[in-house]
Design an enzyme around this catalytic site. Structure first.
Site, short mmCIF file in Angstrom:
data_model
loop_
_atom_site.label_atom_id
_atom_site.label_comp_id
_atom_site.label_asym_id
_atom_site.label_seq_id
_atom_site.Cartn_x
_atom_site.Cartn_y
_atom_site.Cartn_z
N THR A 240 11.33 -7.30 9.30
CA THR A 240 12.01 -8.13 9.41
C THR A 240 11.35 -8.95 7.68
O THR A 240 10.18 -8.44 8.08
CB THR A 240 11.92 -9.41 10.40
N CYS A 327 -8.38 3.78 -5.56
CA CYS A 327 -8.70 4.54 -4.25
C CYS A 327 -9.62 5.98 -4.08
O CYS A 327 -9.20 6.29 -2.32
CB CYS A 327 -6.97 5.22 -4.19
N1 PLP Z 1 0.84 3.63 -8.07
C1 PLP Z 1 0.04 3.37 -8.90
C2 PLP Z 1 -0.08 4.06 -10.51
C3 PLP Z 1 -1.73 2.58 -8.26
O1 PLP Z 1 -2.32 2.37 -9.23
C4 PLP Z 1 -1.44 1.83 -7.29
C5 PLP Z 1 -2.38 1.13 -6.88
O2 PLP Z 1 -3.31 1.76 -6.68
C6 PLP Z 1 -0.34 2.31 -6.66
C7 PLP Z 1 1.01 3.34 -6.01
C8 PLP Z 1 0.10 2.16 -4.99
O3 PLP Z 1 0.26 0.52 -4.73
P1 PLP Z 1 0.00 -0.33 -3.32
O4 PLP Z 1 -1.48 -0.56 -3.96
O5 PLP Z 1 0.84 -1.66 -4.00
O6 PLP Z 1 0.20 0.57 -2.41
#
Ligand code: PLP
Length: 392
Positions: A240, A327
């Protein structure tokens, strides 16, 4: 711990939801809560809002609205592109090409595919973090089904020559995906100009909500769905729809496009001013391309300091910064991006990323530069290894 960070310089990690976006989203949590698949008025209100947002995203990408598939964020868009195309074209070949500086959303997905029997070529980058389009051309072989190279890097801000890479893929009849999570709403991302077949975006990098994104899928390209369920998003992304989130993405995209030109100019000037101030300090170097660079990205390394310690101290001083990508913050492993760029100690571990946003003001950057200089000097004074003028 103090939770407020008065000077926020981590816009590549995420951004605040801007008031206009929040205001547009709110009615879809309560008044207009209908399921967009339902035929009565409440459902159709959600459907209209969804299609309005699809049109807004398509307008920025200059594509057909039907080519926009909403997802649960950038990571999911990347997964759908890589796994979806790999699985759909498995009969044709089991080889994909990507680069060493991709976000983990791409690199780890490629690794997962390699564990399932696909061959993955990971292209090198130069000292500024750029992929050579000729290397892409060389890597393509008979069984190649997809090339994935990001539009701009989240750590060092380097913008890739995606139009050339895409052109090489077109010539060779191979699909091209680009992760535009860091550029959508910040730099032009017209899909025809980028020569791409698939492109990932994420709302929370452009003052929209977290957990919502989209994948552009060029007409005629049909990835296999990676989740199974209903027929939402043409069966490519069952579940959804997150109507409020998608409405937020649409409004954020429209506003970002309106402000893009002036923000590129304003942020690039602020960025260059900050880079100038930081490079004026002894034994500090810039990471990433000096010109092909995101307008909001500053990534510098200071010899004789630990980036993690510097980052923590900046945080304690009320300045939100980052080492490498958000991350990997907290992980002791050096940045895979800087490593791929051939950066060695003492620059490798002494790096800090400061990313600007639409609310960043010159005086905040002056305060950040002063704090950086003071903290670097203190950390160096405490370091047994640092000798001025002879880093390393
Ligand atoms: N790709 C890049 C280049 C990013 O900087 C990020 C986020 O840090 C992502 C993908 C992942 O995006 P999301 O946080 O929306 O999953």
């Amino acid at each position: 711990m103090e939770r407020q960070t008065p000077i926020y310089l981590d816009h590549a990690a995420t951004t605040c939801v801007r008031p206009e976006v929040l205001e547009a989203m709110l009615p879809y949590f309560s008044t207009w809560y209908g399921n967009a698949s339902c035929t009565y008025g409440l459902g159709q209100a959600s459907r209209d809002a969804l299609e309005g947002a699809r049109g807004a995203v398509a307008e920025v990408l200059r594509c057909r609205p039907r080519e926009v598939v909403f997802t649960g964020g950038g990571t999911e868009a990347d997964n759908l592109a890589l796994v979806g195309v790999a699985r759909a074209l498995a009969e044709r070949g089991r080889h994909i090409v990507t680069s060493a500086v991709e976000h983990h959303a791409v690199l780890h997905t490629a690794r997962a595919l390699s564990e399932e029997g696909w061959r993955v070529t990971v292209l090198p980058v130069d000292g500024d973090g750029r992929v050579d389009p000729a290397d892409v051309d060389d890597a393509i072989e008979a069984g190649t089904v997809l090339v994935s190279v990001m539009h701009a890097n989240n750590e060092v801000g380097t913008v890739q020559p995606v139009a050339e890479i895409g052109a090489a893929c077109r010539r060779r009849g191979v699909l091209f995906h680009t992760d535009a999570v860091q550029t959508f709403g910040h730099l032009p991302t017209r899909v025809a100009e980028l020569n791409c077949d698939l492109l990932s975006i994420s709302a929370h990098k452009l003052y929209g909500p977290k957990g919502v994104g989209a994948l552009y899928v060029r007409k005629g390209v049909r990835p296999a769905p990676i989740q199974h369920g209903g027929r939402q998003e043409r069966g490519l992304r069952p579940s959804t729809e997150n109507v409020a989130g998608i409405v937020g993405l649409g409004v954020a995209a429209r506003l970002a496009a309106e402000e893009m030109e002036s923000e590129i100019k304003r942020q690039s000037a602020l960025r260059d001013g900050l880079i100038g101030r930081l490079l004026a300090l002894p034994d500090v170097r810039l990471n990433g391309h000096p010109e092909h660079r995101l307008p909001n990205n500053v990534n510098v390394s200071a010899a004789g300091v630990e980036g993690e310690a510097l980052n923590l101290r900046m945080g304690l001083a009320g300045i939100g910064t980052s080492t490498g990508s958000a991350c990997t913050t907290g992980s002791p492993a050096p940045s895979h991006v800087l490593t791929a760029m051939g950066i060695e100690e003492p620059w490798l571990s002494g790096n800090l990323r400061l990313t600007l946003g639409r609310e960043t003001r010159p005086e905040q950057l002056e305060a950040a530069a002063r704090a950086y200089a003071d903290i670097v000097a203190e950390l160096r004074a405490a370091s047994p290894n640092y000798r001025p003028g002879s880093p390393g």
